[in-house]
Structure formats: structure tokens, C-alpha cells
Design a protein around this motif. Structure first.
Motif, short mmCIF file in Angstrom:
data_model
loop_
_atom_site.label_atom_id
_atom_site.label_comp_id
_atom_site.label_asym_id
_atom_site.label_seq_id
_atom_site.Cartn_x
_atom_site.Cartn_y
_atom_site.Cartn_z
N ASP A 193 -5.38 -6.82 7.95
CA ASP A 193 -4.71 -8.31 7.85
C ASP A 193 -5.57 -9.40 7.95
O ASP A 193 -6.99 -9.40 9.02
CB ASP A 193 -3.44 -8.48 8.87
N GLU A 194 -5.17 -11.02 8.36
CA GLU A 194 -6.09 -11.74 8.60
C GLU A 194 -5.94 -11.82 9.91
O GLU A 194 -7.57 -12.82 10.45
CB GLU A 194 -5.41 -13.29 7.99
N ASN A 195 -5.33 -11.41 11.10
CA ASN A 195 -5.77 -10.57 12.58
C ASN A 195 -6.72 -10.41 12.62
O ASN A 195 -7.16 -9.17 13.81
CB ASN A 195 -4.58 -11.07 12.88
N ASP A 196 -7.38 -9.58 11.65
CA ASP A 196 -8.35 -8.24 12.23
C ASP A 196 -7.08 -6.70 12.61
O ASP A 196 -7.43 -6.19 12.80
CB ASP A 196 -9.47 -7.71 12.27
N LYS A 197 -5.95 -6.90 12.40
CA LYS A 197 -5.11 -5.47 11.90
C LYS A 197 -4.76 -4.68 11.59
O LYS A 197 -4.85 -5.01 10.03
CB LYS A 197 -3.63 -6.14 13.14
N GLU A 198 -5.59 -3.75 11.44
CA GLU A 198 -5.41 -2.34 10.51
C GLU A 198 -3.81 -2.65 9.62
O GLU A 198 -2.86 -2.02 10.29
CB GLU A 198 -6.08 -0.42 10.92
N ILE A 199 -3.87 -2.49 9.18
CA ILE A 199 -2.88 -2.26 8.27
C ILE A 199 -1.95 -1.25 7.02
O ILE A 199 -0.91 -0.94 6.54
CB ILE A 199 -1.62 -3.65 7.59
N ALA A 200 -3.41 -1.17 6.57
CA ALA A 200 -3.51 0.05 5.49
C ALA A 200 -4.37 1.15 5.80
O ALA A 200 -5.54 0.31 5.70
CB ALA A 200 -3.35 -0.23 3.66
N ARG A 201 -4.65 2.26 4.72
CA ARG A 201 -5.47 3.60 5.30
C ARG A 201 -5.00 4.52 3.70
O ARG A 201 -4.16 5.02 3.64
CB ARG A 201 -5.36 4.18 6.14
N ALA A 202 -6.66 4.68 3.14
CA ALA A 202 -6.42 5.76 2.22
C ALA A 202 -7.59 6.34 2.60
O ALA A 202 -8.34 5.60 3.00
CB ALA A 202 -6.12 5.29 0.56
N GLU A 203 -7.25 8.34 2.60
CA GLU A 203 -8.37 8.77 2.74
C GLU A 203 -8.27 9.82 1.68
O GLU A 203 -8.79 11.26 2.32
CB GLU A 203 -8.59 9.40 4.07
N ASN A 204 -7.98 9.53 0.83
CA ASN A 204 -8.18 10.10 -0.67
C ASN A 204 -9.49 9.96 -2.09
O ASN A 204 -8.53 10.40 -2.87
CB ASN A 204 -7.20 10.27 -1.12
N CYS A 205 -10.38 9.13 -0.99
CA CYS A 205 -11.63 8.60 -2.66
C CYS A 205 -13.50 9.20 -2.14
O CYS A 205 -13.69 8.05 -1.32
CB CYS A 205 -10.94 7.21 -2.09
N PRO A 206 -12.97 10.32 -2.54
CA PRO A 206 -14.29 11.04 -1.91
C PRO A 206 -15.86 9.93 -2.88
O PRO A 206 -15.44 10.24 -3.57
CB PRO A 206 -14.01 12.57 -2.53
N GLY A 207 -16.28 10.36 -1.61
CA GLY A 207 -17.78 9.16 -2.62
C GLY A 207 -17.14 8.15 -2.46
O GLY A 207 -18.21 7.55 -3.83
N VAL A 208 -16.21 7.34 -2.01
CA VAL A 208 -16.37 5.92 -2.39
C VAL A 208 -17.71 4.98 -2.50
O VAL A 208 -18.21 5.44 -1.76
CB VAL A 208 -15.23 5.48 -1.79
N HIS A 209 -17.33 4.21 -4.03
CA HIS A 209 -18.25 3.93 -3.62
C HIS A 209 -18.04 2.44 -4.40
O HIS A 209 -17.55 2.19 -6.28
CB HIS A 209 -19.42 3.86 -3.96
N GLY A 210 -18.55 1.33 -4.78
CA GLY A 210 -18.51 0.06 -6.02
C GLY A 210 -16.28 -0.53 -5.36
O GLY A 210 -15.95 0.13 -4.87
#
Length: 398
Positions: A193-210
Motif C-alpha cells: 500500500d502507499e505506506n509500504d505495507k504488504e496487502i496482497a501476494r500471488a505466487e502462481n505466476c511462474p517465470g513472471v516477466h513484463g
């Protein structure tokens, strides 16, 4: 002034600039580009309007964006990458030592610099510019208006858990979407978020690029099995129809809810030359494939002023595609036939689009061409001393 208000003001300024450019654009088939570049006086310095910047082996060419007249040659050794900085004057140059800022309008480097090993992606969106340094995992986001006067902009900084070849984008509400990975493996993305607190995460994108942003502040990240979308505070995976399907390069537009992406299905290829492109509908989280009948490269994708999907094929044709239907509505004969080189750093025809003009390089002939996207007509061409590689220019950060 908050960031959303600033973004709205920048958008209004950009609309005014677009109208001005439409009024002053000229046509014709003057392939010699002998006319002197249009220049203005700003802060006591002579400035080229709407400059383009092209790299060559040993430096940079700065050209007038209307006439393509060569304004200046800037010597700079090494393999250098070029991206718009997000304003009317500057471009970001990725060099061996980090990101450097070139005042392209005045054809000189400024004192602004973000040092670090392996400078990577530069992303402009919503009046913010975000740099990702692969060698350190550092992210720097800033207002490109702060580059005025050659100053070092005040930046929002974030350092990834581990260095990797990544990318980040800042949204209008201050959320920062940035990739997850290591030097060996990339897995997905997280959101701060705008205060640099993690609010979401996804780890189902192998080889993420672009990345690319679509209408409505929706972000797409390429995966090896589809595309990861971030929309309304949540991640959604768009599955590809093939088990392995890399969409590592995308192009988005604020005028369209549909993202344009490449589409590669051979994980073992030394260099795959695909003929299909992907169109990702961010409203439905569905992917459509379109076979163009010609291959293309990672420097072939762009978007037009009305959200058109643009692809420069190895048959030399610039395809203008309706993203809603996937129909090729117009074909512009831009350059001669070409073959994508095995080494990604080697020159090949490159597409850069600004407003209603498509600029296409033709390294084999040492030429650059400008085309009117509405009419399909060639506006002008220029022959340069050496073959160019990367091609970009000044451009606002909408």
C-alpha cells in the motif's frame, strides 16, 4: 497535493499536449529530412521538440520527432537501453552503471542517476515512473516532473527480498505492484500500500516477466502459463490454453480494457518465432489468440491512440488490430522482410508509438521511418550514419 490529484493534473496536461501535437503534425513523403529540426528556447537552452532517441553501437542519436532530422550524436559505449522518462523532455538510459537521465530535448545528460548493477525495466503509469534494478532488487518510484532542471528526483524506494529480473508499477492510489523471485526462479508478485505495507501476494505466476496496464488501473504480469492480473485489490490468474505458454511481453492502453501480449509455446526453443499474439480481456479474465501469419519480436508490440493493438511483423507489415475482435483492420507496409536475430541484444526493426505516429527502425538500411497511424501514410524517413538498435523518445506517463 495527493498523488491521485497530481495524476489527474498530469493527464489534463497530456491531453492538451496531444491536441497541440495534432495541430502541428505535417505529412508528405520527404525521405531526405533535410529540414532543420523545430527548436524552442527553454531556460536559456536550445531544445528539440518531441525528440526521439535511438541507440547504436557506441552511442545515441537524438532526432527531431517531426522531421527525423539528426540533432545530435551522443557517444556512450556499451549496450544501452532507452525508455521514456515520463515527461516531455527526458528519457531513461540503462547503462552498465545504472539508470541515467538524458535530457533529450537539450541533448545532454543530467546529474540525475540511479546507480546499481543490471538496471532493468522502466515503467510509466499514472504520472509516476518506476525503475527496477535487477542486480539489487531495488525499486525506485518518482514523479517525472521532478526531473526538471536536471535535479535528482525524490524517490519512493523499496528493496525486494532477493535480487531478480523484475518489474514494478505504481497505481493511482499509491499501491506498488512488484515481482517476486530470485536470480534462479521467479514466481509471482506482491502489492504494497502507499505506506509500504504488504496487502496482497500471488505466487502462481511462474517465470513472471513484463507488465502492462489496462483501462481502469488494471495490471497484467506475464507468466509461463498465462497472465496474472491485479484488479480491485485482488490477483486473478488468466490461464493460457496451452500447458506452457509464455506471455513475457505486453502492451497496454488506458483506452482499452484488453492487453496485448506475445505468445510462445516451446520451452526448449533457442529462439521461438511465434506467429500468434494474445489478447487478454481484463473484464472477463479470458485470453484470445490471433494468428497473424508472420512472426514478430519483443520490440514489435505497441498500442495506438485509440487502444489499437499494433504488431510489427517480420514480413515488414505493421498490423493494426481491433483488440475487441482480434481483427486486423489495417496493414501498413513499413519495412522490408527481416529475421529476428538469435541474440536479443542485436538490432532488429523496432516499433515506437507516440500519439498518432508510429516510428519504425530499419537497421539493415540504417533508416528510421514515421507513419501516420490513422491514414497509414509514411510521413518521412531518414538515413543515419550507423544502424540503430533501440528506439524510444520522450512521452508522458499516462
Amino acid at each position: 497535493m495527493n498523488r491521485s490529484t497530481r495524476a489527474r493534473m498530469l493527464a489534463g496536461t497530456a491531453l492538451a499536449l496531444t491536441a497541440s501535437m495534432a495541430l502541428t503534425a505535417c505529412g508528405g513523403d520527404d525521405t531526405s529530412s533535410d529540414a532543420e529540426p523545430k527548436q524552442t528556447k527553454s531556460s536559456g537552452a536550445t531544445a528539440v521538440e518531441n525528440p526521439l532517441v535511438a541507440s547504436y553501437d557506441g552511442g545515441l542519436y537524438v532526432l527531431d520527432g517531426e522531421t527525423l532530422k539528426l540533432a545530435k550524436t551522443v557517444e556512450l559505449p556499451g549496450f544501452n537501453r532507452i525508455n521514456p522518462a515520463g515527461d516531455e523532455d527526458h528519457v531513461i538510459i540503462s547503462t552498465d552503471s545504472g539508470f541515467r537521465v538524458l535530457d533529450a530535448a537539450r541533448q545532454t545528460f543530467t546529474d540525475a542517476e540511479f546507480k546499481g548493477a543490471k538496471p532493468g525495466h522502466v515503467v510509466r503509469h499514472g504520472g509516476r515512473t518506476v525503475l527496477f534494478t535487477d542486480g539489487t532488487g531495488e525499486v525506485n518510484a518518482f514523479d517525472p516532473a521532478d526531473l526538471a532542471g536536471g535535479k535528482q528526483p525524490e524517490a519512493r524506494s523499496y528493496t525486494s527480498a532477493e535480487p531478480h529480473h523484475g518489474v514494478a508499477i505504481e497505481l493511482a492510489d499509491g499501491e506498488l505492484v512488484t515481482t517476486l523471485g530470485t536470480e534462479e526462479k521467479r514466481t509471482g508478485a506482491l502489492v504494497l500500500d502507499e505506506n509500504d505495507k504488504e496487502i496482497a501476494r500471488a505466487e502462481n505466476c511462474p517465470g513472471v516477466h513484463g507488465e502492462a496496464a489496462a483501462q481502469g488501473d488494471v495490471v497484467g504480469l506475464g507468466c509461463e502459463d498465462g497472465v496474472l492480473l491485479y484488479k480491485d485489490g485482488e490477483f486473478t490468474k488468466v490461464d493460457a490454453p496451452d500447458d506452457y505458454a509464455r506471455t513475457g511481453n505486453q502492451a497496454g492502453s488506458d483506452a482499452s480494457p484488453i492487453l496485448l501480449g506475445d505468445y510462445k509455446t516451446d520451452p526448449d526453443a533457442e529462439l521461438e518465432r511465434p506467429t500468434r499474439i494474445s489478447l487478454i480481456d481484463t473484464r472477463t479474465a479470458k485470453m484470445k489468440l490471433v494468428d497473424l501469419g508472420t512472426s514478430y519480436s519483443f520490440r514489435s508490440l505497441a498500442r495506438g491512440p485509440h487502444g489499437e493493438a499494433l504488431v510489427l511483423g517480420t514480413n515488414g507489415v505493421l498490423h493494426v488490430i481491433d483488440p475487441e475482435t482480434g481483427t486486423v483492420e489495417k496493414k501498413i507496409d513499413a519495412v522490408g522482410d527481416w529475421t529476428e536475430p538469435l541474440d536479443w541484444q542485436q538490432p532488429r526493426p523496432t516499433l515506437f508509438v507516440r500519439d498518432h505516429t508510429a516510428y519504425v527502425s530499419e537497421p539493415g538500411k540504417r533508416q528510421l521511418h514515421a507513419f501516420d497511424l490513422d491514414s497509414g501514410d509514411k510521413l518521412t524517413s531518414v538515413t543515419l550514419p550507423k544502424a540503430t538498435n533501440e528506439l524510444s523518445g520522450t512521452m508522458d506517463g499516462r
